[in-house]
Scaffold this active site. Sequence first.
Site, PDB file in Angstrom:
ATOM      1  N   TYR A   1      44.837  -1.982  90.320  1.00 49.77           N
ATOM      2  CA  TYR A   1      43.436  -2.267  90.005  1.00 49.77           C
ATOM      3  C   TYR A   1      42.700  -2.571  91.298  1.00 49.77           C
ATOM      4  O   TYR A   1      43.165  -3.383  92.107  1.00 49.77           O
ATOM      5  CB  TYR A   1      43.357  -3.464  89.059  1.00 49.77           C
ATOM      6  CG  TYR A   1      41.944  -3.867  88.659  1.00 49.77           C
ATOM      7  CD1 TYR A   1      41.166  -3.033  87.885  1.00 49.77           C
ATOM      8  CD2 TYR A   1      41.415  -5.091  89.053  1.00 49.77           C
ATOM      9  CE1 TYR A   1      39.876  -3.399  87.510  1.00 49.77           C
ATOM     10  CE2 TYR A   1      40.138  -5.474  88.679  1.00 49.77           C
ATOM     11  CZ  TYR A   1      39.366  -4.619  87.905  1.00 49.77           C
ATOM     12  OH  TYR A   1      38.095  -4.996  87.531  1.00 49.77           O
TER      13      TYR A   1
ATOM     14  N   ASP B   1      44.635  -2.873  99.758  1.00 52.37           N
ATOM     15  CA  ASP B   1      43.801  -3.777  98.964  1.00 52.37           C
ATOM     16  C   ASP B   1      44.505  -5.125  98.876  1.00 52.37           C
ATOM     17  O   ASP B   1      45.473  -5.302  98.136  1.00 52.37           O
ATOM     18  CB  ASP B   1      43.556  -3.180  97.576  1.00 52.37           C
ATOM     19  CG  ASP B   1      42.610  -4.037  96.729  1.00 52.37           C
ATOM     20  OD1 ASP B   1      42.260  -5.154  97.168  1.00 52.37           O
ATOM     21  OD2 ASP B   1      42.242  -3.585  95.629  1.00 52.37           O
TER      22      ASP B   1
ATOM     23  N   LYS C   1      38.699 -12.974  96.495  1.00 55.14           N
ATOM     24  CA  LYS C   1      39.385 -14.129  95.898  1.00 55.14           C
ATOM     25  C   LYS C   1      39.511 -15.318  96.875  1.00 55.14           C
ATOM     26  O   LYS C   1      38.512 -15.994  97.085  1.00 55.14           O
ATOM     27  CB  LYS C   1      40.696 -13.663  95.289  1.00 55.14           C
ATOM     28  CG  LYS C   1      40.387 -12.647  94.147  1.00 55.14           C
ATOM     29  CD  LYS C   1      41.527 -12.327  93.220  1.00 55.14           C
ATOM     30  CE  LYS C   1      41.009 -11.538  92.025  1.00 55.14           C
ATOM     31  NZ  LYS C   1      41.420 -10.147  91.947  1.00 55.14           N
TER      32      LYS C   1
END
Length: 434
Positions: free
Chosen positions: A148, A243, A271
């Site tokens: 994702y 990522d 995050k």
Amino acid sequence: MSSPSDAPASAALFERAQKVIPGGVNSPVRAFRAVGGTPRFMVSGKGAYLTDADGREYVDLVCSWGPMVLGHAHPAVVEALQAAAARGTSYGTPSPGEVDLAEEICRRIAPVEQVRLVNSGTEATMSAVRLARGFTGRTKVVKFAGCYHGHVDALLAAAGSGLVTFGLPDTQGVTGATTADTIVLPYNDLAAVQAAFAAHGDEIACVITEAAAANMGVVPPLPGFTQGLREACSQHGALLISDEVMTGFRVSRAGWFGLEGVVPDLFTFGKVMGGGMPAAAFGGRADVMAKLAPAGPVYQAGTLSGNPLSVAAGLTTLLHCTDEVYATVNRAAEVVGRMASEALATAGVAHRLQTAGSLFSIFFTEGPVTNYAEATAQQADRYKAFFHSMLSDGVYLPPSAYEAWFVSAAHDDAALDRVMAALPKAAVAAGAAL
Ligand SMILES: *Cc1c(COP(=O)(O)O)cnc(C)c1O
């Protein structure tokens, strides 16, 4: 499963929310559809704990899906935010905190020579892919099933996270034209990568991969996989985008790169680096980053990018992420994972604990899980029963079997003891679920 009467205040809020917010939530997994029951509306967080609208306290094993590596409402982060807010919330000009945060990111991760700040992980991956296409003059993007990268249209093909949760192979609203240049391959399958390069070598702009996949449950790269991606990209003139939105600054000072050491061309972050505020980034090779506007021809912008509150929370979080913090997080992760696995073994429930640094999750299946097909072959219904037993005993797990579990430096022995106390009953519930 819990009923609305277990959480009357949350149930009332959820009813109001469903009238004015689609599905009652602003991000799908929060709605509890994968596990059923009433989503808990949280009103405060402190350290390892969250408190819901009914006044019930939970040990938090979600940590806002990663950002809260220091725990909730860390005093230094709160103080930095208060001081920043008092100076104004947004200027629409460059400001000193952006430089401080960019310098700290570059200091921690040597291959990041330059970095551009954005507001979400989605923006970071979207911009990194655009930059890779602009830099190489090529069109195709390779991604892996179950990975994702946020809700970027071109990357919403066989994506993980909420899409695995809902079993959607894809999403409506994304056109075939948008994903036509996306090549989806099985994760951890270097032969498939080599075959894709053999067929489309001079059209592939980049390979984007989760540094360690953790949005289909935790599925670390097999030994040699990341290095193999590096070599294939270098050989064919494509860029490798790692990522690290989830792993960055969480699994070590320098994220997954700090553990594995393979150098991508571009990184994406999010995050932890926002400390709970909206902040994310992409960065890497200076010659690639030089193509970004205003230095170069690839456009990228943001009204609130580098927001002074976000960079204050992010920088303060990173400066408090010391070796000691990482040691505490690693230990808490190891203890929770092991305790959960032991409880399930005692209850005779087939399962597998998978880890990637301090990220971990439990699959209700026996075999090792190395890709999306194996991840989705688990008995996810067992997780529902496990989740609700833990919830009713005051432990807040991710409301989906396909998400990582997160701990923080605030998860001390008292918090871990509460988790341990709740596990045996939950393990038995999982065993009885099918
Ligand atoms: C969370 C996540 C994203 C998306 O970040 P948002 O801030 O939710 O847009 C991208 N990539 C990975 C690996 C993630 O875990």
